[in-house]
Write an enzyme that holds these catalytic residues in place. Sequence first.
Site, mmCIF file in Angstrom:
data_model
loop_
_atom_site.group_PDB
_atom_site.id
_atom_site.type_symbol
_atom_site.label_atom_id
_atom_site.label_comp_id
_atom_site.label_asym_id
_atom_site.label_seq_id
_atom_site.Cartn_x
_atom_site.Cartn_y
_atom_site.Cartn_z
ATOM 1 N N HIS A 124 4.392 -12.556 -17.904
ATOM 2 C CA HIS A 124 5.844 -12.276 -18.482
ATOM 3 C C HIS A 124 6.058 -10.752 -18.638
ATOM 4 C CE1 HIS A 124 9.406 -13.815 -20.017
ATOM 5 N NE2 HIS A 124 9.031 -13.358 -21.319
ATOM 6 N N SER A 136 13.721 -11.403 -19.939
ATOM 7 C CA SER A 136 13.662 -12.596 -20.785
ATOM 8 C C SER A 136 14.738 -13.047 -21.661
ATOM 9 C CB SER A 136 12.261 -12.281 -21.567
ATOM 10 O OG SER A 136 11.944 -13.545 -22.361
#
Length: 256
Positions: free
Chosen positions: A233, A98
């Site tokens: 995610h 990320s």
Amino acid sequence: MSPAGSWFRHYRSNRLDRLGGAPRLRLVCFPHAGGNAQLFHGWAARLPDDVEVLAVRYPGRQDRLHEPFPESMDVLADAVAAALEPWLDRPLALFGHSMGASVAYETALRLEARYGVTPRRLMVSGRSAPHRAKVSGLHERDDDTLIAGVRRLGDLGSEVYDIPELRELLLPALRADYRLIEGYRPERPSPVGAPITAYLGDSDPGCVLEDVIAWSDLTSAGQFALRTYPGDHFYLAGQEAELIDDIIKDLEELSP
């Protein structure tokens, strides 16, 4: 500036630790926004014995709680690259998840430009390429909206924000990280000399596949690969074994 040792948590296999040997390669791991080095604490046990892990410890959390947050991507990447200088006696590979993917990319650029060191591979996870990333503006919103935005991506330890004492302790780091990554918008990012592999959860609501594939624009090595896994995610929590198996394969492809 903090001493180099404060920037990394060092994980080695038990066998390498017992023998006191030097590693063949160091894998430098960069956490996500609001995250910390603990995310990678189990990786050394799954990697080959001669690969050790340096997990980046961002300021403003855990035992660096009272240090100021970096004000920009340039400040953070400059500091990490400088802190890595004592570790450049062995080949490096960089993995970032990320926000950490962008920090790893910027660190790779600095290692090349300042130390003449090209990482063996740049591995980017759960993040669009810098020139394709969308800005949510979450760092400017109220606390509840910021937390809800993080939870929309997936649930990795977000229950801590339901405990008032922990929420008060952890929320400043989360907001500072979002401010940093949302302020990072390079229009013409430079390519790195390292091959790039991108990793992605197939249900990640924060990434568009085409924007992840755009990382292929940012390597001059002519080598790019994309790997996907079941999950959102934070797929890497549930798919840790599979992810590390693939990281090992990606690194072995580059072995002399």
